[in-house]
Design an enzyme around this catalytic site. Structure first.
Site, PDB file in Angstrom:
ATOM      1  N   GLU A  41       0.889  -1.182   0.000  1.00  0.00           N
ATOM      2  CA  GLU A  41       0.000   0.000   0.000  1.00  0.00           C
ATOM      3  C   GLU A  41       0.911   1.211   0.000  1.00  0.00           C
ATOM      4  OE1 GLU A  41      -3.107   0.253   3.043  1.00  0.00           O
ATOM      5  OE2 GLU A  41      -2.818   2.423   3.062  1.00  0.00           O
ATOM      6  N   ARG A  45       1.759  10.035   1.213  1.00  0.00           N
ATOM      7  CA  ARG A  45       2.326  10.860   2.283  1.00  0.00           C
ATOM      8  C   ARG A  45       3.689  11.397   1.884  1.00  0.00           C
ATOM      9  NH1 ARG A  45       1.382   6.796   7.396  1.00  0.00           N
ATOM     10  NH2 ARG A  45      -0.683   6.148   6.774  1.00  0.00           N
ATOM     11  N   THR A  69      -3.718   6.308   2.071  1.00  0.00           N
ATOM     12  CA  THR A  69      -3.858   7.677   2.559  1.00  0.00           C
ATOM     13  C   THR A  69      -4.399   8.574   1.420  1.00  0.00           C
ATOM     14  OG1 THR A  69      -1.870   7.224   3.878  1.00  0.00           O
ATOM     15  CG2 THR A  69      -2.762   9.425   4.050  1.00  0.00           C
ATOM     16  N   LYS A 129     -11.356  -0.808   5.971  1.00  0.00           N
ATOM     17  CA  LYS A 129     -10.167  -0.636   6.803  1.00  0.00           C
ATOM     18  C   LYS A 129     -10.662  -0.279   8.213  1.00  0.00           C
ATOM     19  CE  LYS A 129      -6.486   2.893   6.947  1.00  0.00           C
ATOM     20  NZ  LYS A 129      -5.104   2.615   6.571  1.00  0.00           N
TER      21      LYS A 129
END
Ligand code: 3PG
Length: 211
Positions: A41, A45, A69, A129
């Site tokens: 994943e 960021r 994210t 999630k």
């Protein structure tokens, strides 16, 4: 979708990574393939996230690459175009759900309350999630969710470690666990690939022992 679900259930582990560079992305991807954990994943960021997704996808097409994210719809679109096969977000956002649905792109939103689970479920999303797992009630909460949301499976992240990995994976409604502990950004920056390899092997050993 089914094959992503099957793969996540099979590998049980998703390294959540903040990649410092495209070079680091390719080194890590090679290591993950060698360790027989072709799952990653890539989080938005770091500035190299999008290029990293494209580079991994091009060099290691066998890898299951998720974008993580993801906070903006444009990120989801760009990640899809770069080869990501699924979108992970820390929370549930209707706009992200809509754009993913439109593109037939699997979306795994973060949830940690019953209302959020139900909002996602109403959008037809059944793999969620669970974030931030340890702060939001951990295994106890996951077991409570199992009683009421029998058609939902979870990918917990946030505080998962070798100490609690087996406990999470023993829950019947857990598909796989994710976390940053497997490939910390500082170790990648310092080129400590052997140490990363040890962290990955340690986790894989835990998984082998619960099968
Ligand atoms: C995520 O994005 O899923 C979390 O940051 C992972 O949490 P962790 O850093 O505690 O593994």
């Amino acid at each position: 979708m089914l094959s992503i679900q099957k793969s996540l259930r099979h590998y049980k582990l998703v390294p959540v990574v903040s990649l410092p560079s495209v070079d680091a992305a390719l080194t890590l991807a090679e290591l993950l393939v060698q360790c027989n954990l072709p799952v990653i994943e890539v989080t938005f960021r770091t500035p190299s996230a999008l290029q990293a997704i494209a580079a991994i996808n091009q060099r290691y097409p066998e890898m299951l690459v998720l974008a993580g994210t993801v906070l903006q719809e444009t990120q989801a679109v760009h990640a899809h175009e770069a080869g990501a096969v699924g979108i992970v977000s820390p929370g549930f956002a209707p706009g992200l759900a809509a754009i993913c649905k439109q593109r037939r792109l699997p979306f795994f939103p973060g949830v940690c309350t019953p209302s959020e689970v139900q909002m996602a479920r109403e959008e037809g999303l059944k793999i969620l999630k669970f974030f931030p797992a340890e702060s939001a009630g951990g295994i106890k909460m996951i077991n409570l969710f199992a009683n009421v949301y029998q058609d939902v499976t979870f990918m917990p992240t946030g505080g998962i470690s070798p100490a609690n990995l087996a406990g999470y994976l023993s829950c019947k409604n857990i598909l796989c666990c994710g976390g940053t502990w497997l490939c910390p950004e500082e170790l990648m920056i310092d080129g400590k690939w052997k140490k990363i390899e040890r962290l990955i092997s340690e986790a894989l050993e835990i998984i082998k022992n619960i099968n």
